[in-house]
Write a protein that holds these residues in place. Sequence first.
Motif, PDB file in Angstrom:
ATOM      1  N   LEU A   5      39.515  34.527  46.578  1.00  0.00           N
ATOM      2  CA  LEU A   5      40.384  34.211  47.714  1.00  0.00           C
ATOM      3  C   LEU A   5      41.739  34.868  47.556  1.00  0.00           C
ATOM      4  O   LEU A   5      42.317  34.863  46.461  1.00  0.00           O
ATOM      5  CB  LEU A   5      40.586  32.696  47.815  1.00  0.00           C
ATOM      6  N   GLY A   6      42.270  35.400  48.648  1.00  0.00           N
ATOM      7  CA  GLY A   6      43.648  35.862  48.713  1.00  0.00           C
ATOM      8  C   GLY A   6      44.452  34.812  49.452  1.00  0.00           C
ATOM      9  O   GLY A   6      44.083  34.397  50.551  1.00  0.00           O
ATOM     10  N   GLN A   8      45.768  35.552  44.146  1.00  0.00           N
ATOM     11  CA  GLN A   8      44.332  35.394  44.328  1.00  0.00           C
ATOM     12  C   GLN A   8      43.779  34.522  43.221  1.00  0.00           C
ATOM     13  O   GLN A   8      44.376  34.389  42.150  1.00  0.00           O
ATOM     14  CB  GLN A   8      43.610  36.727  44.377  1.00  0.00           C
ATOM     15  N   VAL A   9      42.658  33.928  43.533  1.00  0.00           N
ATOM     16  CA  VAL A   9      41.936  33.095  42.575  1.00  0.00           C
ATOM     17  C   VAL A   9      40.453  33.261  42.874  1.00  0.00           C
ATOM     18  O   VAL A   9      40.068  33.502  44.026  1.00  0.00           O
ATOM     19  CB  VAL A   9      42.371  31.612  42.658  1.00  0.00           C
ATOM     20  N   LEU A  51      37.917  27.043  39.251  1.00  0.00           N
ATOM     21  CA  LEU A  51      38.785  28.169  39.580  1.00  0.00           C
ATOM     22  C   LEU A  51      39.056  28.982  38.321  1.00  0.00           C
ATOM     23  O   LEU A  51      39.185  28.425  37.232  1.00  0.00           O
ATOM     24  CB  LEU A  51      40.119  27.676  40.141  1.00  0.00           C
ATOM     25  N   GLU A  52      39.171  30.309  38.507  1.00  0.00           N
ATOM     26  CA  GLU A  52      39.463  31.187  37.383  1.00  0.00           C
ATOM     27  C   GLU A  52      40.161  32.450  37.881  1.00  0.00           C
ATOM     28  O   GLU A  52      40.207  32.715  39.079  1.00  0.00           O
ATOM     29  CB  GLU A  52      38.165  31.564  36.644  1.00  0.00           C
ATOM     30  N   ASP A  53      40.693  33.202  36.947  1.00  0.00           N
ATOM     31  CA  ASP A  53      41.257  34.533  37.227  1.00  0.00           C
ATOM     32  C   ASP A  53      42.369  34.532  38.272  1.00  0.00           C
ATOM     33  O   ASP A  53      42.310  35.247  39.270  1.00  0.00           O
ATOM     34  CB  ASP A  53      40.155  35.511  37.651  1.00  0.00           C
ATOM     35  N   TYR A  54      43.416  33.759  38.039  1.00  0.00           N
ATOM     36  CA  TYR A  54      44.590  33.792  38.911  1.00  0.00           C
ATOM     37  C   TYR A  54      45.313  35.113  38.709  1.00  0.00           C
ATOM     38  O   TYR A  54      45.445  35.594  37.586  1.00  0.00           O
ATOM     39  CB  TYR A  54      45.560  32.665  38.548  1.00  0.00           C
ATOM     40  N   ALA A  55      45.807  35.706  39.798  1.00  0.00           N
ATOM     41  CA  ALA A  55      46.528  36.963  39.690  1.00  0.00           C
ATOM     42  C   ALA A  55      47.425  37.172  40.907  1.00  0.00           C
ATOM     43  O   ALA A  55      47.171  36.638  41.980  1.00  0.00           O
ATOM     44  CB  ALA A  55      45.538  38.130  39.594  1.00  0.00           C
ATOM     45  N   ASP A  56      48.491  37.965  40.695  1.00  0.00           N
ATOM     46  CA  ASP A  56      49.310  38.422  41.812  1.00  0.00           C
ATOM     47  C   ASP A  56      48.505  39.412  42.640  1.00  0.00           C
ATOM     48  O   ASP A  56      47.671  40.147  42.099  1.00  0.00           O
ATOM     49  CB  ASP A  56      50.553  39.156  41.293  1.00  0.00           C
TER      50      ASP A  56
END
Length: 173
Positions: A97-98, A123-124, A133-138
């Motif tokens: 998701l963005g 995004q997640v 949930l995983e991989d949070y990023a700008d």
Amino acid sequence: MTLAACGADRVETVAREGALDRLQTNLTEAVGCLTSVAPQVDPALGPDVLPNVLAPCGDVDVLNKDDAFIWSDQVEFGIGDGSIIVSGTIAGERVTLGVVSQGSGVAKVGVTEARVQLVTCWQVTIDSGAGALEDYADITCRESVLKQLFPTDVVPLSDLEIPDTASATGGGT
């Protein structure tokens, strides 16, 4: 000089602090909500059902819509409140998701007033197999969304605190 002594010189700083607090609150609420709906996300159903599942967690009116739609008269975002889910892509058991979370602050001393609107674009990934949930990023903010929100600044996700979703959902340590 009298106004400066009364705090007028700090009006923008106070407004920015309020906006940053609200941004953090909205990010935390979005992560908590996405954590709670993650077990309901079924990539096998396709992208058309994502808005129904994700709607409690943010504005889904522009989910996977093009810029022309976002710029249209059909779209009106609530400024400074909540999160907007702008994209959702499915790859196997994962849905990425963005999201744009926002926060606004206002401060006033006498006739001096400041308004600050902050956003973070992130995004997640939802691992539907694990319901987590995983991989949070700008991510780079979509220009069409920024033109609708007209933020004072974009805050990097790394400047905010991502809540521990294991403890938020009662799992983990």
